[in-house]
Write an enzyme that holds these catalytic residues in place. Structure first.
Site, mmCIF file in Angstrom:
data_model
loop_
_atom_site.group_PDB
_atom_site.id
_atom_site.type_symbol
_atom_site.label_atom_id
_atom_site.label_comp_id
_atom_site.label_asym_id
_atom_site.label_seq_id
_atom_site.Cartn_x
_atom_site.Cartn_y
_atom_site.Cartn_z
ATOM 1 N N LYS A 174 0.864 -1.184 0.000
ATOM 2 C CA LYS A 174 0.000 0.000 0.000
ATOM 3 C C LYS A 174 0.903 1.237 0.000
ATOM 4 C CE LYS A 174 -2.403 3.387 2.081
ATOM 5 N NZ LYS A 174 -1.838 4.640 1.601
ATOM 6 N N GLY A 227 6.437 6.018 8.113
ATOM 7 C CA GLY A 227 5.524 7.154 8.061
ATOM 8 C C GLY A 227 5.543 7.911 9.376
ATOM 9 N N SER A 228 4.417 8.514 9.701
ATOM 10 C CA SER A 228 4.402 9.399 10.870
ATOM 11 C C SER A 228 4.417 8.599 12.166
ATOM 12 C CB SER A 228 3.158 10.285 10.834
ATOM 13 O OG SER A 228 2.023 9.509 11.149
ATOM 14 N N ASN A 229 4.846 9.287 13.206
ATOM 15 C CA ASN A 229 4.900 8.684 14.526
ATOM 16 C C ASN A 229 3.495 8.330 15.018
ATOM 17 O OD1 ASN A 229 4.989 9.027 17.647
ATOM 18 N ND2 ASN A 229 7.076 8.530 16.999
ATOM 19 N N VAL A 231 0.732 7.552 13.331
ATOM 20 C CA VAL A 231 0.183 6.350 12.683
ATOM 21 C C VAL A 231 0.977 5.117 13.115
ATOM 22 C CG1 VAL A 231 -0.252 5.219 10.466
ATOM 23 C CG2 VAL A 231 -0.703 7.665 10.716
ATOM 24 N N GLY A 232 2.298 5.264 13.174
ATOM 25 C CA GLY A 232 3.143 4.135 13.564
ATOM 26 C C GLY A 232 2.784 3.595 14.939
ATOM 27 N N GLU A 249 9.281 2.665 11.061
ATOM 28 C CA GLU A 249 10.268 3.718 10.818
ATOM 29 C C GLU A 249 9.489 5.027 10.832
ATOM 30 O OE1 GLU A 249 13.564 4.278 11.157
ATOM 31 O OE2 GLU A 249 13.539 2.300 10.208
ATOM 32 N N CYS A 283 13.273 11.833 6.349
ATOM 33 C CA CYS A 283 13.302 11.472 7.774
ATOM 34 C C CYS A 283 14.661 11.824 8.340
ATOM 35 C CB CYS A 283 13.109 9.984 7.957
ATOM 36 S SG CYS A 283 11.629 9.387 7.217
ATOM 37 N N GLN A 330 0.880 19.987 3.859
ATOM 38 C CA GLN A 330 2.254 20.174 4.338
ATOM 39 C C GLN A 330 2.636 21.651 4.296
ATOM 40 O OE1 GLN A 330 3.237 17.408 6.314
ATOM 41 N NE2 GLN A 330 5.109 18.469 5.733
ATOM 42 N N GLU A 384 8.691 17.298 14.516
ATOM 43 C CA GLU A 384 9.085 17.088 13.123
ATOM 44 C C GLU A 384 8.242 17.981 12.211
ATOM 45 O OE1 GLU A 384 8.474 13.240 11.137
ATOM 46 O OE2 GLU A 384 10.573 13.348 10.538
#
Ligand code: UN1
Length: 494
Positions: A174, A227-229, A231-232, A249, A283, A330, A384
């Site tokens: 995905k 991806g983002s923290n 979502v992770g 990551e 990143c 963004q 970030e």
């Protein structure tokens, strides 16, 4: 007319079941770049089914044969590098030189993992008992879900898909909806290289629908996510609940340390490249610069001069140094941090605004921005931002620099510029990030070494290198007793 792309499920290019689609536009021009299936849970379930069906035959395919398919894919990537790079720039904006680098990183990873088809070493070791043999071999985990971001749309998927495939897993991929064409190019390459139907499946769509279904699906054995923290972490919690390993990551807040004894022109080059390369959307980007007091003023002045001169534009123009950011969200997020920085008392030394001079008005452009007088605890130094923004922090000593470097929630990459070898080694030891550079910027990791970070950046896994194999395989330890009698470990060996 906008070109229509499809999902790849079980070897067939197919639209979403309910026919929904989304369009992606070029962030430099606003022009449409393609139309893609906006898939739903049913499409994901079809893809997982296809991956399950293909799993038994693929895991029985000898690893060297699997590696050969990857090798052929790498050869195709080499041939198509320029076209893929141009399409990549067209859909996510990075300048063409860097887009070539992105495709090159996928080429490197694909060749590297092709070689693992004839390695994937395990261990053999003496048993504590006579007439007994002991070894360990790697076994695939099954169906792997790969969820990837838009900022390295060729490289990052290859970090996940290639090790997953060579070790005998089947994949449901995905990609980000902001870089779908590159995903299509990568998957088509594998198809052209002869990957059997169902071994790699591609499902376009949004994280909330496609990603979430993939994470929850009981037949998906492992999730690899970049991806983002936010979502992770959610994926990690779901993974814990479902008993499903996840490899994460999740970004960084990386710093370059510039000591008084540094080669200043070299350090400037490193900061400009690491802070504004890829429009700061790596990143690994250097979003903080920690400068020792003796060179702080000179360094700040020269950095601002250099940043002001950077040429913004369409990444397809070879002269462009900084491309657009990826989308309006963004752009607004970065813009909002300008007020945050000023309110906190940092000095906006250059940049600080969106720009729409001439052609730039059609895209999402933000000026390269330098904050000076930043303090370690300010939000602009902790959170970030993921844009062309860096913050300068003044420190007195190496110890303070290391403490500031480590004093953020993330731990991906760091760098130190110094001519003193003792200081360099002390920094390498004291810095708590997954990557450390000496006299080079924070970006530019190579594919045959582990990539990843500590604290908020990851969850203990590493991508790339042989470390990636640990994510995508389970160890199987095998004991063969050829004594013909019952032997008891720990007991008979007394
Ligand atoms: C990323 O931004 O997530 O080291 C990947 C680098 C590149 C990869 C960056 N090789 O900057």
């Amino acid at each position: 007319m906008t070109q229509e792309y499809q999902n790849l499920i079980g070897g067939r290019w197919t639209p979403a079941r309910d026919g929904r689609r989304f369009e992606r536009e070029n962030p430099a021009t606003g022009e449409p770049t393609g139309s893609y299936p906006r898939s739903g849970p049913d499409d994901v379930r079809d893809a997982v089914c296809a991956a399950q069906d293909a799993a038994a035959a693929w895991r029985r395919t000898p690893a060297p044969r699997r590696g050969e398919i990857l090798f052929r894919a790498a050869e195709i990537l080499v041939r198509e590098k320029e076209r893929f790079a141009r399409e990549l720039t067209g859909e996510m904006g990075k300048v063409i030189k860097e887009a070539r680098g992105d495709v090159q990183e996928a080429i490197d990873m694909t060749y590297y993992m092709a070689g693992e088809g004839r390695r994937s070493f395990g261990q053999t070791t003496p048993s504590e008992l006579p007439d007994k043999f002991a070894m360990s071999v790697r076994a695939p985990v099954g169906v792997v879900g790969c969820i990837t971001p838009w900022n390295f749309p060729m490289a990052i998927p290859s970090w996940k898909i290639m090790p997953a495939l060579v070790t005998g897993n089947t994949v449901v991929f995905k990609p980000s909806q902001y870089a779908p064409k590159s995903a299509c190019n990568l998957v088509k390459t594998l198809e052209d290289a002869g990957i059997p139907p169902g071994v790699i499946n591609l499902v376009f769509g949004e994280g909330a629908e496609v990603g979430a279904t993939l994470v929850e699906h009981p037949a998906v054995s492992l999730i690899s996510f970049t991806g983002s923290n936010a979502v992770g972490r959610r994926i990690a919690m779901q993974g814990a609940e479902l008993g499903k390993p996840v490899s994460l990551e999740m970004g960084g807040r990386n710093a370059i340390i510039v000591m008084d004894d540094a080669d200043i022109p070299l350090a400037l080059d490193g900061v400009i490249w690491s802070a504004f390369g890829t429009t700061g959307q790596r990143c690994t980007a250097a979003s903080r610069v920690i400068v020792q007091a003796g060179v702080y003023d000179e360094f700040a002045e020269r950095l601002v001069q250099r940043a002001e001169r950077l040429r913004l534009g369409n990444g397809l123009d070879e002269r462009t140094e900084v491309g657009p950011v990826v989308n309006t969200d963004q752009l607004h997020k970065i813009d909002a941090y300008m007020a945050v920085g000023r309110d906190e008392g940092a000095t906006l030394a250059c940049g600080g605004a969106t720009t729409n001079v001439g052609d730039l008005g059609r895209g999402y452009f933000f000026q390269p921005t330098v904050f000076t007088d930043a303090k370690p605890q300010m939000r602009i130094a902790q959170e970030e931002i993921f844009g062309p923004v860096t913050a300068l922090i003044k420190v007195g000593s190496l110890e303070e620099a290391i403490a500031v470097n480590n004093g953020v929630p993330y731990g991906l990459s760091s760098s130190i510029y110094t001519r003193d070898v003792n200081r360099a080694f002390r920094a390498v030891e004291g810095i708590d990030t997954g990557l450390v550079y000496v006299n080079a910027g924070t970006i530019g990791a190579e594919v045959h070494l582990p990539f990843g970070g500590t604290r908020g950046t990851g969850n203990g896994h590493r991508e790339a290198g042989t470390a990636a194999l640990d994510t995508f395989t389970e160890w199987k330890t095998v004991y063969i007793d050829y004594s013909g009698r019952l032997q008891k470990a720990q007991i008979d060996s007394e």
